[in-house]
Design a protein around this motif. Structure first.
Motif, PDB file in Angstrom:
ATOM      1  N   MET A   1       0.977  -1.110  -0.024  1.00 38.36           N
ATOM      2  CA  MET A   1      -0.050   0.012  -0.001  1.00 38.36           C
ATOM      3  C   MET A   1       0.954   1.336   0.059  1.00 38.36           C
ATOM      4  N   ASN A   2       0.686   2.140  -1.056  1.00 43.27           N
ATOM      5  CA  ASN A   2       1.464   3.378  -1.171  1.00 43.27           C
ATOM      6  C   ASN A   2       0.782   4.242   0.076  1.00 43.27           C
ATOM      7  N   VAL A   3       1.772   4.762   0.907  1.00 39.43           N
ATOM      8  CA  VAL A   3       1.184   5.718   2.047  1.00 39.43           C
ATOM      9  C   VAL A   3       0.424   6.864   1.662  1.00 39.43           C
ATOM     10  N   LYS A   4       0.617   7.361   0.224  1.00 40.91           N
ATOM     11  CA  LYS A   4       0.091   8.550  -0.268  1.00 40.91           C
ATOM     12  C   LYS A   4      -1.255   8.232  -0.490  1.00 40.91           C
ATOM     13  N   LEU A   5      -1.457   7.077  -0.482  1.00 42.33           N
ATOM     14  CA  LEU A   5      -3.266   6.642  -0.891  1.00 42.33           C
ATOM     15  C   LEU A   5      -3.919   5.845   0.368  1.00 42.33           C
ATOM     16  N   GLN A   6      -3.275   6.364   1.549  1.00 40.12           N
ATOM     17  CA  GLN A   6      -3.843   5.885   2.622  1.00 40.12           C
ATOM     18  C   GLN A   6      -5.102   6.214   3.078  1.00 40.12           C
ATOM     19  N   ALA A   7      -5.617   7.510   2.551  1.00 37.52           N
ATOM     20  CA  ALA A   7      -6.949   7.859   2.706  1.00 37.52           C
ATOM     21  C   ALA A   7      -8.067   6.693   1.758  1.00 37.52           C
ATOM     22  N   ILE A   8      -7.624   6.295   0.770  1.00 35.83           N
ATOM     23  CA  ILE A   8      -8.280   5.295   0.000  1.00 35.83           C
ATOM     24  C   ILE A   8      -8.653   3.881   0.697  1.00 35.83           C
ATOM     25  N   PHE A   9      -7.425   3.586   1.268  1.00 29.17           N
ATOM     26  CA  PHE A   9      -7.568   2.240   1.944  1.00 29.17           C
ATOM     27  C   PHE A   9      -7.829   2.212   3.278  1.00 29.17           C
ATOM     28  N   ALA A  10      -8.029   3.313   3.856  1.00 32.14           N
ATOM     29  CA  ALA A  10      -8.409   3.602   5.345  1.00 32.14           C
ATOM     30  C   ALA A  10      -9.911   3.545   5.405  1.00 32.14           C
ATOM     31  N   ARG A  11     -10.529   3.815   4.080  1.00 32.42           N
ATOM     32  CA  ARG A  11     -12.071   3.886   4.086  1.00 32.42           C
ATOM     33  C   ARG A  11     -12.563   2.563   4.270  1.00 32.42           C
ATOM     34  N   ARG A  12     -13.220   2.131   5.157  1.00 30.57           N
ATOM     35  CA  ARG A  12     -13.538   0.799   5.315  1.00 30.57           C
ATOM     36  C   ARG A  12     -15.239   1.104   5.999  1.00 30.57           C
ATOM     37  N   SER A  13     -15.987   0.122   5.593  1.00 29.80           N
ATOM     38  CA  SER A  13     -17.267   0.135   6.081  1.00 29.80           C
ATOM     39  C   SER A  13     -17.531   0.059   7.745  1.00 29.80           C
ATOM     40  N   VAL A  14     -18.101   1.074   8.167  1.00 31.79           N
ATOM     41  CA  VAL A  14     -18.259   0.979   9.907  1.00 31.79           C
ATOM     42  C   VAL A  14     -19.788   1.027   9.902  1.00 31.79           C
ATOM     43  N   ARG A  15     -20.122   0.188  10.954  1.00 35.17           N
ATOM     44  CA  ARG A  15     -21.649  -0.465  11.157  1.00 35.17           C
ATOM     45  C   ARG A  15     -21.989  -0.110  12.634  1.00 35.17           C
ATOM     46  N   ARG A  16     -20.893   0.333  13.286  1.00 34.11           N
ATOM     47  CA  ARG A  16     -21.433   0.580  14.951  1.00 34.11           C
ATOM     48  C   ARG A  16     -20.879   2.264  14.953  1.00 34.11           C
ATOM     49  N   PHE A  17     -21.921   2.848  15.803  1.00 35.84           N
ATOM     50  CA  PHE A  17     -21.515   4.195  15.836  1.00 35.84           C
ATOM     51  C   PHE A  17     -21.852   4.686  17.233  1.00 35.84           C
ATOM     52  N   LEU A  18     -21.195   5.739  17.880  1.00 35.71           N
ATOM     53  CA  LEU A  18     -21.208   6.401  19.145  1.00 35.71           C
ATOM     54  C   LEU A  18     -22.545   7.160  19.162  1.00 35.71           C
ATOM     55  N   ASP A  19     -23.255   7.149  20.396  1.00 33.69           N
ATOM     56  CA  ASP A  19     -24.408   7.877  20.548  1.00 33.69           C
ATOM     57  C   ASP A  19     -24.050   9.436  20.657  1.00 33.69           C
ATOM     58  N   CYS A  20     -23.830  10.034  19.683  1.00 37.82           N
ATOM     59  CA  CYS A  20     -23.235  11.388  19.617  1.00 37.82           C
ATOM     60  C   CYS A  20     -23.296  12.186  18.121  1.00 37.82           C
ATOM     61  N   PRO A  21     -23.618  13.285  18.157  1.00 37.63           N
ATOM     62  CA  PRO A  21     -24.429  13.784  16.711  1.00 37.63           C
ATOM     63  C   PRO A  21     -23.140  14.192  15.776  1.00 37.63           C
ATOM     64  N   VAL A  22     -23.362  14.337  14.685  1.00 32.72           N
ATOM     65  CA  VAL A  22     -22.504  14.693  13.585  1.00 32.72           C
ATOM     66  C   VAL A  22     -22.844  16.085  13.366  1.00 32.72           C
ATOM     67  N   GLU A  23     -21.859  17.054  13.484  1.00 35.82           N
ATOM     68  CA  GLU A  23     -21.900  18.480  13.485  1.00 35.82           C
ATOM     69  C   GLU A  23     -22.491  18.757  11.990  1.00 35.82           C
ATOM     70  N   GLU A  24     -23.188  20.089  11.908  1.00 35.58           N
ATOM     71  CA  GLU A  24     -23.615  20.372  10.562  1.00 35.58           C
ATOM     72  C   GLU A  24     -22.346  20.706   9.525  1.00 35.58           C
ATOM     73  N   SER A  25     -21.719  21.167  10.306  1.00 41.40           N
ATOM     74  CA  SER A  25     -20.354  21.575   9.483  1.00 41.40           C
ATOM     75  C   SER A  25     -19.841  20.312   8.538  1.00 41.40           C
ATOM     76  N   HIS A  26     -19.772  19.280   9.434  1.00 37.69           N
ATOM     77  CA  HIS A  26     -19.378  17.877   8.614  1.00 37.69           C
ATOM     78  C   HIS A  26     -20.474  17.550   7.773  1.00 37.69           C
ATOM     79  N   GLU A  27     -21.578  17.593   7.970  1.00 46.96           N
ATOM     80  CA  GLU A  27     -22.394  17.423   6.881  1.00 46.96           C
ATOM     81  C   GLU A  27     -22.276  18.134   5.665  1.00 46.96           C
ATOM     82  N   ARG A  28     -21.917  19.512   5.678  1.00 52.13           N
ATOM     83  CA  ARG A  28     -21.777  20.145   4.564  1.00 52.13           C
ATOM     84  C   ARG A  28     -20.527  19.957   4.130  1.00 52.13           C
TER      85      ARG A  28
END
Ligand SMILES: Cc1cc2nc3c(=O)[nH]c(=O)nc-3n(C[C@H](O)[C@H](O)[C@H](O)COP(=O)(O)O)c2cc1C
Length: 171
Positions: A1-28
């Motif tokens: 894995m080329n470390v410059k492509l880390q952002a691509i390889f680090a994208r994994r499906s996540v199916r469990r979430f903390l009980d904590c809101p996602v800010e509107e700025s992140h939604e944007r």
């Protein structure tokens, strides 16, 4: 894995979430990333529904056989495409454009430290029909996929699924 492509390889499906809101700025941020995707002839046929209400997330989750965990996510995005705005009015272009937008959302979420998972809707007729009714979509608007988003409980390891058998060299 080329470390410059880390952002691509680090994208994994996540199916469990903390009980904590996602800010509107992140939604944007996520929606801006979505709309930075390539689209055929630059038609941008994608349309997005943002869902934060718990009862709505639960109702949508119940309609997705493999997406029950959407009920536990603080944020859901439904990605649709409008055939009237798709290149040549073609469903295939609409699906490709919306899929590129969904992948951009997933990559952006991972880069922001959020967890996300693509939930298949199209072409399952029962799921498409449910979304049409739920969001009261006009006939020209096609539901493509939903995304569950939140702060991750788990962070699956980055990985490559490179398989040389899938690569053919044409001489
Ligand atoms: C079109 C499509 C539909 C998917 N639908 C679901 C789904 O309904 N439920 C789910 O848990 N994951 C779903 N996924 C996620 C895949 O299961 C996941 O991307 C795949 O197993 C690879 O794992 P990774 O995302 O961690 O790399 C879907 C992915 C795609 C591209």
């Amino acid at each position: 894995m080329n470390v410059k492509l880390q952002a691509i390889f680090a994208r994994r499906s996540v199916r469990r979430f903390l009980d904590c809101p996602v800010e509107e700025s992140h939604e944007r941020d996520l929606l801006e990333a979505a709309m930075a995707a390539p689209s055929a002839c630059g038609k941008d046929p994608w349309r997005f529904f943002v869902v934060r209400s718990k009862p709505s997330l639960k109702e949508i989750a119940a309609a997705l056989p493999n997406g029950g965990f959407l009920a536990e996510a603080p944020l859901g995005l439904m990605v649709c495409g409008d055939l009237e705005h798709a290149h040549a009015g073609e469903l295939s272009y609409l699906l490709q454009d919306c899929s590129a937008a969904i992948e951009n959302i997933l990559l952006a979420a991972a880069m922001l430290g959020l967890g996300a998972c693509w939930l298949g809707v199209h072409p399952r007729e029962d799921r498409v029909d449910f979304m049409r009714r739920f969001f009261q979509l006009p006939d020209s608007v096609v539901p493509v996929g939903a995304i569950a988003i939140g702060w991750p409980v788990e962070t699956p390891a980055p990985r490559t699924r490179f398989n040389p058998d899938f690569v053919h060299r044409h001489h």
